[in-house]
Scaffold this motif. Structure first.
Motif, mmCIF file in Angstrom:
data_model
loop_
_atom_site.group_PDB
_atom_site.id
_atom_site.type_symbol
_atom_site.label_atom_id
_atom_site.label_comp_id
_atom_site.label_asym_id
_atom_site.label_seq_id
_atom_site.Cartn_x
_atom_site.Cartn_y
_atom_site.Cartn_z
ATOM 1 N N ARG A 181 0.807 -1.229 0.000
ATOM 2 C CA ARG A 181 0.000 0.000 0.000
ATOM 3 C C ARG A 181 0.841 1.280 0.000
ATOM 4 O O ARG A 181 0.745 2.122 0.906
ATOM 5 N N PRO A 182 1.641 1.479 -1.015
ATOM 6 C CA PRO A 182 2.390 2.749 -1.105
ATOM 7 C C PRO A 182 1.459 3.920 -1.386
ATOM 8 O O PRO A 182 0.389 3.751 -1.988
ATOM 9 N N SER A 183 1.846 5.092 -0.953
ATOM 10 C CA SER A 183 1.082 6.298 -1.247
ATOM 11 C C SER A 183 1.387 6.802 -2.648
ATOM 12 O O SER A 183 0.557 7.460 -3.273
ATOM 13 N N LEU A 184 2.595 6.518 -3.120
ATOM 14 C CA LEU A 184 3.026 6.970 -4.435
ATOM 15 C C LEU A 184 4.079 6.004 -4.958
ATOM 16 O O LEU A 184 4.950 5.563 -4.213
ATOM 17 N N VAL A 185 3.971 5.681 -6.254
ATOM 18 C CA VAL A 185 4.982 4.840 -6.906
ATOM 19 C C VAL A 185 5.605 5.632 -8.045
ATOM 20 O O VAL A 185 4.896 6.240 -8.843
ATOM 21 N N VAL A 186 6.925 5.605 -8.101
ATOM 22 C CA VAL A 186 7.657 6.281 -9.176
ATOM 23 C C VAL A 186 8.205 5.222 -10.116
ATOM 24 O O VAL A 186 9.027 4.392 -9.714
ATOM 25 N N GLU A 187 7.727 5.223 -11.364
ATOM 26 C CA GLU A 187 8.254 4.305 -12.374
ATOM 27 C C GLU A 187 9.561 4.875 -12.871
ATOM 28 O O GLU A 187 9.601 5.960 -13.432
ATOM 29 N N CYS A 188 10.631 4.125 -12.682
ATOM 30 C CA CYS A 188 11.960 4.615 -13.009
ATOM 31 C C CYS A 188 12.759 3.485 -13.642
ATOM 32 O O CYS A 188 13.919 3.276 -13.311
ATOM 33 N N ALA A 189 12.087 2.746 -14.554
ATOM 34 C CA ALA A 189 12.712 1.541 -15.076
ATOM 35 C C ALA A 189 12.753 1.479 -16.595
ATOM 36 O O ALA A 189 13.830 1.527 -17.198
ATOM 37 N N SER A 190 11.592 1.370 -17.248
ATOM 38 C CA SER A 190 11.589 1.128 -18.689
ATOM 39 C C SER A 190 10.180 1.248 -19.249
ATOM 40 O O SER A 190 9.195 1.294 -18.507
ATOM 41 N N HIS A 191 10.087 1.272 -20.583
ATOM 42 C CA HIS A 191 8.779 1.245 -21.238
ATOM 43 C C HIS A 191 8.019 -0.021 -20.840
ATOM 44 O O HIS A 191 6.807 0.013 -20.619
ATOM 45 N N GLU A 192 8.748 -1.125 -20.754
ATOM 46 C CA GLU A 192 8.118 -2.403 -20.386
ATOM 47 C C GLU A 192 7.444 -2.315 -19.025
ATOM 48 O O GLU A 192 6.349 -2.850 -18.825
ATOM 49 N N ALA A 193 8.085 -1.628 -18.090
ATOM 50 C CA ALA A 193 7.521 -1.496 -16.753
ATOM 51 C C ALA A 193 6.222 -0.701 -16.762
ATOM 52 O O ALA A 193 5.300 -0.988 -15.997
ATOM 53 N N VAL A 194 6.144 0.312 -17.625
ATOM 54 C CA VAL A 194 4.908 1.093 -17.725
ATOM 55 C C VAL A 194 3.774 0.200 -18.219
ATOM 56 O O VAL A 194 2.661 0.246 -17.717
ATOM 57 N N HIS A 195 4.068 -0.653 -19.189
ATOM 58 C CA HIS A 195 3.067 -1.575 -19.727
ATOM 59 C C HIS A 195 2.640 -2.612 -18.688
ATOM 60 O O HIS A 195 1.441 -2.890 -18.522
ATOM 61 N N SER A 196 3.624 -3.211 -18.005
ATOM 62 C CA SER A 196 3.336 -4.386 -17.177
ATOM 63 C C SER A 196 2.884 -4.075 -15.755
ATOM 64 O O SER A 196 2.137 -4.862 -15.160
#
Length: 269
Positions: free
Chosen positions: A65-80
């Motif tokens: 239960r995070p309050s905020l997640v920062v995607e900082c990995a790759s295009h694949e991570a945004v998709h998955s």
């Protein structure tokens, strides 16, 4: 819903994530990265601090239960991973902005955010002037041109690495000239700024992009030019690269820090 600023998670733990963690610590901001989503296949050679929980699956991160997640990995991570987080009611900051050139993905993300009552924010990255572009778009933009120039080493591992002898370049050399849509696909890790400009302005198909390798420069240089009913503007930034990753501007990591701070502010200035 109460949002605990200490329950911030990050997807991936590469150079930008480590820079963000260091910056938050040095600023004594009160914000901490408490967890990372890092599947087993991406953990080789990655050092994660003991006080950061490591999850291998997005379901485990959702249970935290995070309050905020920062995607900082790759295009694949945004998709998955990002659609599931949004649908679970968790706000997300996306750094891999180039992934949003995929219209079907944007539709999935919007539907997931609507179902979860959550919000996706795009990090501005290494560029400024996006607020001007967004404002000018409402009156009509005729042309938006982005020019990005980096030292040759920053283009290693990209299509330019096979097309040019980067180490032997003696003068500024154009390695790509086309649309933002093409740039986002061919240079996903180097062209997130391109994507941010396209989203703020006239879109991926109409935004013109030139990318160059410049052996005489030690900075990552970004130039945005726009023309429209509002008038004209041109902005140039010369950014120092991250010491750990020459493909990424230091300012890009700092922009993520500001996204986090602004997300939890009661008054946004």
């Amino acid at each position: 819903m109460h949002r605990n600023p200490r329950k911030i998670a990050i997807i991936g733990f590469g150079a930008m994530a480590r820079s963000l963690q260091t910056s938050l610590d040095q600023a004594d901001s009160g914000f901490l990265i408490g967890a990372t989503l890092l599947p087993e296949q991406y953990r080789h050679g990655v050092e994660v601090p003991e006080n950061v929980a490591v999850f291998g699956a997005v379901e485990e991160l959702i249970d935290w239960r995070p309050s905020l997640v920062v995607e900082c990995a790759s295009h694949e991570a945004v998709h998955s991973a990002v659609p599931a987080l949004l649908e679970a009611g968790i706000d997300v900051v996306v750094v891999s902005v180039g992934s949003l050139s995929d219209e079907s993905l944007v539709s999935r993300l919007e539907e997931a955010a609507l179902r979860g009552g959550s919000r996706l924010t795009v990090a501005s990255g290494a560029i400024g002037g996006l607020d001007v572009l967004r404002s000018a778009k409402s009156a009509g933009l005729r042309e938006v041109v982005y020019t990005g120039s980096k030292p040759p080493a920053a283009w290693k591992g990209t299509p330019a690495d096979g097309a040019f002898d980067l180490a032997a370049l003696t003068e500024r050399t154009v390695i790509f000239d086309g649309s933002a849509a093409e740039a986002a696909k061919l240079y996903p890790k180097n062209a997130n700024v391109t994507a941010a400009v396209a989203l703020a302005g006239i879109g991926f198909a109409k935004t013109r992009v030139t990318l160059a390798a410049d052996p005489s420069s030690s900075s990552n240089t970004h130039k945005v030019e726009a023309d429209g009913a509002f008038g004209r503007f041109s902005i140039v930034l010369e950014n120092r690269p991250l010491p750990e990753n020459p493909k990424t501007s230091w300012l890009a990591a700092l922009s993520i820090q500001q996204c986090i701070v602004r997300h939890f502010q009661n008054i946004e200035l």
